[in-house]
Design a protein around this motif. Structure first.
Motif, short mmCIF file in Angstrom:
data_model
loop_
_atom_site.label_atom_id
_atom_site.label_comp_id
_atom_site.label_asym_id
_atom_site.label_seq_id
_atom_site.Cartn_x
_atom_site.Cartn_y
_atom_site.Cartn_z
N MET A 77 -0.26 6.23 -8.54
CA MET A 77 -1.03 6.69 -7.38
C MET A 77 -0.06 7.43 -6.46
SD MET A 77 -3.05 3.22 -6.35
CE MET A 77 -4.07 2.33 -7.52
N GLY A 78 -0.58 8.20 -5.54
CA GLY A 78 0.27 8.78 -4.50
C GLY A 78 0.48 7.73 -3.40
N ASP A 79 1.34 8.02 -2.43
CA ASP A 79 1.60 7.03 -1.37
C ASP A 79 0.34 6.70 -0.57
OD1 ASP A 79 4.45 6.15 -1.25
OD2 ASP A 79 4.74 8.29 -1.39
N ARG A 80 -0.44 7.71 -0.25
CA ARG A 80 -1.65 7.51 0.54
C ARG A 80 -2.65 6.64 -0.23
NH1 ARG A 80 -4.12 10.15 4.99
NH2 ARG A 80 -5.64 8.56 5.59
N GLU A 81 -2.81 7.04 -1.50
CA GLU A 81 -3.76 6.34 -2.36
C GLU A 81 -3.34 4.88 -2.54
OE1 GLU A 81 -5.47 7.10 -6.88
OE2 GLU A 81 -3.78 8.28 -6.15
N LEU A 82 -2.04 4.69 -2.66
CA LEU A 82 -1.50 3.33 -2.87
C LEU A 82 -1.81 2.45 -1.66
CD1 LEU A 82 0.27 1.48 -4.66
CD2 LEU A 82 2.26 2.35 -3.40
N ARG A 83 -1.57 3.01 -0.49
CA ARG A 83 -1.82 2.25 0.73
C ARG A 83 -3.31 1.93 0.86
NH1 ARG A 83 -3.32 3.31 5.57
NH2 ARG A 83 -2.52 2.11 7.35
N ASP A 84 -4.15 2.94 0.56
CA ASP A 84 -5.61 2.71 0.63
C ASP A 84 -6.02 1.65 -0.39
OD1 ASP A 84 -5.74 4.55 2.59
OD2 ASP A 84 -6.63 6.15 1.38
N PHE A 85 -5.40 1.68 -1.54
CA PHE A 85 -5.72 0.68 -2.58
C PHE A 85 -5.43 -0.72 -2.05
CE2 PHE A 85 -3.91 -2.05 -5.90
CZ PHE A 85 -5.04 -2.24 -6.70
N PHE A 86 -4.26 -0.90 -1.45
CA PHE A 86 -3.92 -2.23 -0.94
C PHE A 86 -4.87 -2.66 0.18
CE2 PHE A 86 -0.14 -2.08 -3.49
CZ PHE A 86 0.22 -3.41 -3.66
N VAL A 87 -5.20 -1.73 1.05
CA VAL A 87 -6.06 -2.09 2.19
C VAL A 87 -7.51 -2.27 1.74
CG1 VAL A 87 -6.99 -1.27 4.39
CG2 VAL A 87 -4.58 -0.93 3.86
N MET A 88 -8.04 -1.25 1.07
CA MET A 88 -9.48 -1.25 0.84
C MET A 88 -9.88 -2.03 -0.40
SD MET A 88 -10.54 2.30 2.50
CE MET A 88 -9.52 3.54 1.92
N GLU A 89 -9.06 -1.98 -1.41
CA GLU A 89 -9.44 -2.69 -2.66
C GLU A 89 -8.95 -4.14 -2.64
OE1 GLU A 89 -10.86 -1.34 -5.53
OE2 GLU A 89 -11.09 0.71 -4.76
N ALA A 90 -7.71 -4.34 -2.14
CA ALA A 90 -7.14 -5.69 -2.22
C ALA A 90 -7.26 -6.45 -0.90
CB ALA A 90 -5.67 -5.59 -2.64
N GLY A 91 -7.60 -5.76 0.18
CA GLY A 91 -7.74 -6.45 1.47
C GLY A 91 -6.42 -6.97 2.00
N LEU A 92 -5.33 -6.21 1.77
CA LEU A 92 -4.01 -6.66 2.19
C LEU A 92 -3.36 -5.62 3.11
CD1 LEU A 92 -2.58 -7.95 -1.23
CD2 LEU A 92 -3.75 -9.27 0.56
N GLY A 93 -2.79 -6.11 4.20
CA GLY A 93 -2.09 -5.22 5.13
C GLY A 93 -0.59 -5.35 4.93
N LEU A 94 -0.01 -4.46 4.11
CA LEU A 94 1.42 -4.49 3.82
C LEU A 94 2.11 -3.33 4.52
CD1 LEU A 94 0.37 -6.45 1.67
CD2 LEU A 94 1.82 -5.33 -0.01
N SER A 95 3.43 -3.30 4.47
CA SER A 95 4.17 -2.15 4.98
C SER A 95 4.36 -1.15 3.84
CB SER A 95 5.56 -2.56 5.48
OG SER A 95 5.47 -3.61 6.40
N ALA A 96 4.02 0.11 4.12
CA ALA A 96 4.18 1.14 3.09
C ALA A 96 5.68 1.40 2.89
CB ALA A 96 3.47 2.41 3.53
N GLY A 97 6.08 1.46 1.64
CA GLY A 97 7.50 1.69 1.33
C GLY A 97 8.05 2.95 1.98
N LEU A 98 7.18 3.96 2.06
CA LEU A 98 7.62 5.25 2.60
C LEU A 98 8.12 5.13 4.04
CD1 LEU A 98 7.76 8.14 1.55
CD2 LEU A 98 5.43 8.52 2.38
#
Ligand code: PLP
Length: 391
Positions: free
Chosen positions: A332-353
């Motif tokens: 995934m791209g960085d944006r997509e990855l972050r959206d995946f964690f938030v919207m699909e997994a319901g997790l608020g993590l820090s983006a590596g970028l």
């Protein structure tokens, strides 16, 4: 309540909770970003503060010698460094100390070396003080372990290089640097007149058999060239007390640092913080040992989970409660990855970028939570992966 059970921080204005809507677009994500713990601050700290409040005056107070001594004794007991209380200066925050150190030991336009990916304020402090940021990215060896790239560092040193920021243990990659690595780095900086600012705020969260070695303890010469930043904020989950210290054994460097600190009038801080600081270092031993066991069990839970989900790359952090998840294989791209964690997994993590471009396609997960919260987070991630064909 068991010491490390879930604590509800949403009502107490915990940053990690109240900024969820702003950052992640909803209030439902499990917040696993800011580096503090969803674990109760030790009872010995809270009791000491309550006891102090029995006194009717909260005026200007100075740190007691006993408080600094308690920190020195802790550091010697845990890390074998006979740090002396006369080397210490009070600071309200490690990041504020970094700002003072930049101004004390360099001029505008000078170069400061930062080892990326790293805690974002390292970059901000260099830039906002009009120094030149020079990156010495960490490299990963064949098995994914991060290392300092000494050759790259050597090539980047110029007569204008005045400072290097070391993050030890390293946030976000979780390395506890070895004696050989630290000595090589320390000597290279020494030979080139570069002062090392060693941010050791994570030094008490280290998992055996790893041991944290204070950079300044490794040789008298390296010690004289090092500014060590320490504090109880991470160790005892008391960042809200805003108290830390700066240890400088070299009299010359210490005087320059203190002159700078004087200009911004750090003063001696707040009395409740003094009391909390002293209680933590003097009485927090048993609580701390239990904390390390708790965090180690969480770290191992993530490792087991990653074995079952090899699409997420993971090396056990040697220190800190931060898991640096390699998500490159998800494609995934960085944006997509972050959206995946938030919207699909319901997790608020820090983006590596956010830790620098080397952090692209990584996510940082703060696992200093109750076991059941981590279980729930990993289960949500499993389900999200399954729905996306990575089951
Ligand atoms: C490496 C590092 N340094 C400093 C800090 C913050 O320290 P303070 O709150 O004392 O400014 C953090 C917090 O996450 C950190 O990870």
């Amino acid at each position: 309540m068991h010491e490390f059970d879930f604590v509800d921080r949403a009502q107490s204005n915990g940053e990690k909770y109240v900024l969820r809507s702003k950052l992640f677009g909803n209030d439902e994500v499990i917040p696993m970003w800011v580096a503090d713990m969803d674990i109760a601050t030790p009872a010995c700290v809270m009791d000491a503060v309550r006891h102090r409040l029995d006194h009717p005056v909260v005026g200007y107070e100075i740190m007691r010698e006993r408080a600094y001594d308690a920190q020195c004794e802790w550091v010697e007991r845990h890390h074998g460094w006979p740090m002396r209380s006369e080397w210490l200066s009070y600071s309200p925050s490690v990041v504020a100390s970094i700002g003072c150190a930049i101004r004390a030991f360099s001029e505008e336009g000078d170069e400061v070396i930062v080892q990326s990916p790293v805690y974002p304020p390292f970059y901000d402090m260099v830039r906002s003080n009009n120094r030149r940021l020079v990156l010495n990215p960490l490299t990963q060896n064949g098995s994914g372990e991060y290392r300092v790239d000494l050759e790259d560092l050597r090539a980047k040193i110029t007569p204008k290089t005045k400072l290097l920021f070391l993050c030890s243990p390293h946030n976000p990659v979780g390395r506890v640097w070895s004696r050989e690595e630290l000595i090589a780095l320390g000597n290279l900086c020494l030979q080139n007149g570069i002062v090392i600012i060693s941010d050791e705020i994570h030094s008490d969260i280290v998992f055996p058999p790893n041991i944290h070695l204070p950079l300044a303890s490794l040789s008298p010469e390296i010690g004289e060239n090092t500014v060590t930043l320490l504090g109880p904020g991470k160790t005892f989950n008391m960042a809200g007390f805003s108290i830390s210290t700066v240890a400088i054994s070299s009299q010359g460097l210490r005087e320059r640092y203190r002159a700078q600190q004087h200009k911004v009038h750090f003063g001696e801080g707040a009395v409740l913080s003094h009391v909390a600081f002293e209680a933590a270092y003097a009485q927090g031993e048993v609580w701390h040992a239990a904390l390390i066991n708790h965090l180690r069990a969480n770290r191992d839970m993530i490792e087991q989970w990653c074995r079952l989900h090899p699409i997420i790359g993971f090396r056990k952090p040697q220190g800190s409660y931060l898991a640096w998840l390699d998500c490159r294989a998800l494609k995934m791209g960085d944006r997509e990855l972050r959206d995946f964690f938030v919207m699909e997994a319901g997790l608020g993590l820090s983006a590596g970028l956010s830790f620098g471009k080397e952090g692209s396609l990584f996510m940082r997960l703060n696992f200093a939570v109750a076991h059941e919260i981590l279980e729930r987070a990993l289960e949500q991630l499993s389900q999200a992966l399954k729905r996306n064909g990575h089951g």
